[in-house]
Design a protein around this motif. Structure first.
Motif, PDB file in Angstrom:
ATOM      1  N   LEU A  61     -34.189 -26.666 -36.721  1.00 62.25           N
ATOM      2  CA  LEU A  61     -34.665 -27.088 -35.405  1.00 62.25           C
ATOM      3  C   LEU A  61     -35.440 -25.944 -34.754  1.00 62.25           C
ATOM      4  O   LEU A  61     -35.114 -24.773 -34.948  1.00 62.25           O
ATOM      5  CB  LEU A  61     -33.486 -27.451 -34.497  1.00 62.25           C
ATOM      6  CG  LEU A  61     -32.634 -28.652 -34.882  1.00 62.25           C
ATOM      7  CD1 LEU A  61     -31.452 -28.773 -33.928  1.00 62.25           C
ATOM      8  CD2 LEU A  61     -33.449 -29.910 -34.884  1.00 62.25           C
ATOM      9  N   THR A  62     -36.439 -26.290 -33.966  1.00 62.69           N
ATOM     10  CA  THR A  62     -37.123 -25.285 -33.157  1.00 62.69           C
ATOM     11  C   THR A  62     -36.169 -24.857 -32.039  1.00 62.69           C
ATOM     12  O   THR A  62     -35.197 -25.571 -31.731  1.00 62.69           O
ATOM     13  CB  THR A  62     -38.409 -25.852 -32.539  1.00 62.69           C
ATOM     14  OG1 THR A  62     -38.058 -26.884 -31.615  1.00 62.69           O
ATOM     15  CG2 THR A  62     -39.355 -26.389 -33.612  1.00 62.69           C
ATOM     16  N   GLU A  64     -36.570 -25.104 -28.919  1.00 61.39           N
ATOM     17  CA  GLU A  64     -36.564 -26.152 -27.904  1.00 61.39           C
ATOM     18  C   GLU A  64     -35.684 -27.317 -28.334  1.00 61.39           C
ATOM     19  O   GLU A  64     -34.903 -27.856 -27.544  1.00 61.39           O
ATOM     20  CB  GLU A  64     -37.989 -26.658 -27.624  1.00 61.39           C
ATOM     21  CG  GLU A  64     -38.902 -25.626 -27.006  1.00 61.39           C
ATOM     22  CD  GLU A  64     -39.488 -24.636 -28.024  1.00 61.39           C
ATOM     23  OE1 GLU A  64     -39.485 -24.923 -29.248  1.00 61.39           O
ATOM     24  OE2 GLU A  64     -39.932 -23.568 -27.592  1.00 61.39           O
ATOM     25  N   GLU A  65     -35.820 -27.732 -29.607  1.00 60.13           N
ATOM     26  CA  GLU A  65     -34.990 -28.830 -30.120  1.00 60.13           C
ATOM     27  C   GLU A  65     -33.517 -28.432 -30.131  1.00 60.13           C
ATOM     28  O   GLU A  65     -32.637 -29.245 -29.815  1.00 60.13           O
ATOM     29  CB  GLU A  65     -35.428 -29.205 -31.538  1.00 60.13           C
ATOM     30  CG  GLU A  65     -36.790 -29.846 -31.621  1.00 60.13           C
ATOM     31  CD  GLU A  65     -37.306 -29.957 -33.053  1.00 60.13           C
ATOM     32  OE1 GLU A  65     -38.071 -30.914 -33.302  1.00 60.13           O
ATOM     33  OE2 GLU A  65     -36.959 -29.105 -33.905  1.00 60.13           O
ATOM     34  N   ASP A  66     -33.236 -27.170 -30.468  1.00 55.58           N
ATOM     35  CA  ASP A  66     -31.865 -26.672 -30.479  1.00 55.58           C
ATOM     36  C   ASP A  66     -31.275 -26.718 -29.070  1.00 55.58           C
ATOM     37  O   ASP A  66     -30.129 -27.140 -28.889  1.00 55.58           O
ATOM     38  CB  ASP A  66     -31.834 -25.248 -31.038  1.00 55.58           C
ATOM     39  CG  ASP A  66     -30.430 -24.752 -31.293  1.00 55.58           C
ATOM     40  OD1 ASP A  66     -29.598 -25.532 -31.819  1.00 55.58           O
ATOM     41  OD2 ASP A  66     -30.145 -23.575 -30.967  1.00 55.58           O
ATOM     42  N   GLN A  69     -30.485 -30.314 -28.191  1.00 55.64           N
ATOM     43  CA  GLN A  69     -29.292 -30.786 -28.900  1.00 55.64           C
ATOM     44  C   GLN A  69     -28.023 -30.195 -28.292  1.00 55.64           C
ATOM     45  O   GLN A  69     -27.036 -30.898 -28.089  1.00 55.64           O
ATOM     46  CB  GLN A  69     -29.388 -30.436 -30.380  1.00 55.64           C
ATOM     47  CG  GLN A  69     -28.234 -31.009 -31.186  1.00 55.64           C
ATOM     48  CD  GLN A  69     -28.338 -30.662 -32.642  1.00 55.64           C
ATOM     49  OE1 GLN A  69     -28.337 -29.490 -33.009  1.00 55.64           O
ATOM     50  NE2 GLN A  69     -28.422 -31.674 -33.478  1.00 55.64           N
TER      51      GLN A  69
END
Length: 106
Positions: A61-62, A64-66, A69
């Protein structure tokens, strides 16, 4: 960054895929370690060991995605455990899940 993985049926696995977790037999012995790259030979061997599925690494994950989440898991855990306190079994479960999902101290 957080790794992404997916469960694949052994029949859908191809050479050069990488295991995201240790692959254990029913007795808990490691058949293949996390990070092992599969080959035709290892896939055939897994068929002989009656393995039906494996977890395969799919990337990461990037940041930002991390963060998205982690926020999702935090909000979900807050909602699920809104009526528990730290002195009962639910509180203990809450701490263990926070540690597993978010890396927080248990």
């Amino acid at each position: 960054m957080t790794a992404i993985s997916a469960q694949f049926a052994l029949t859908d696995v191809t050479p050069d895929m990488v295991l995201s977790d240790d692959l254990l037999d029913p007795q808990g012995q490691v058949l293949l370690p996390k990070g092992a790259t599969l080959t035709e030979h290892t896939i055939e061997s897994l068929h002989r060991h009656n393995v039906v599925s494996v977890r395969i690494a799919m990337g990461e994950l990037t940041p930002e995605e991390d963060a998205i989440q982690r926020a999702h898991f935090q909000n979900r855990l807050t909602q699920l455990f809104r009526k528990s306190d730290d002195d009962n079994a639910n509180g203990l479960l809450h701490r263990y899940i926070r540690h597993f999902r978010l890396g927080d101290e248990a």
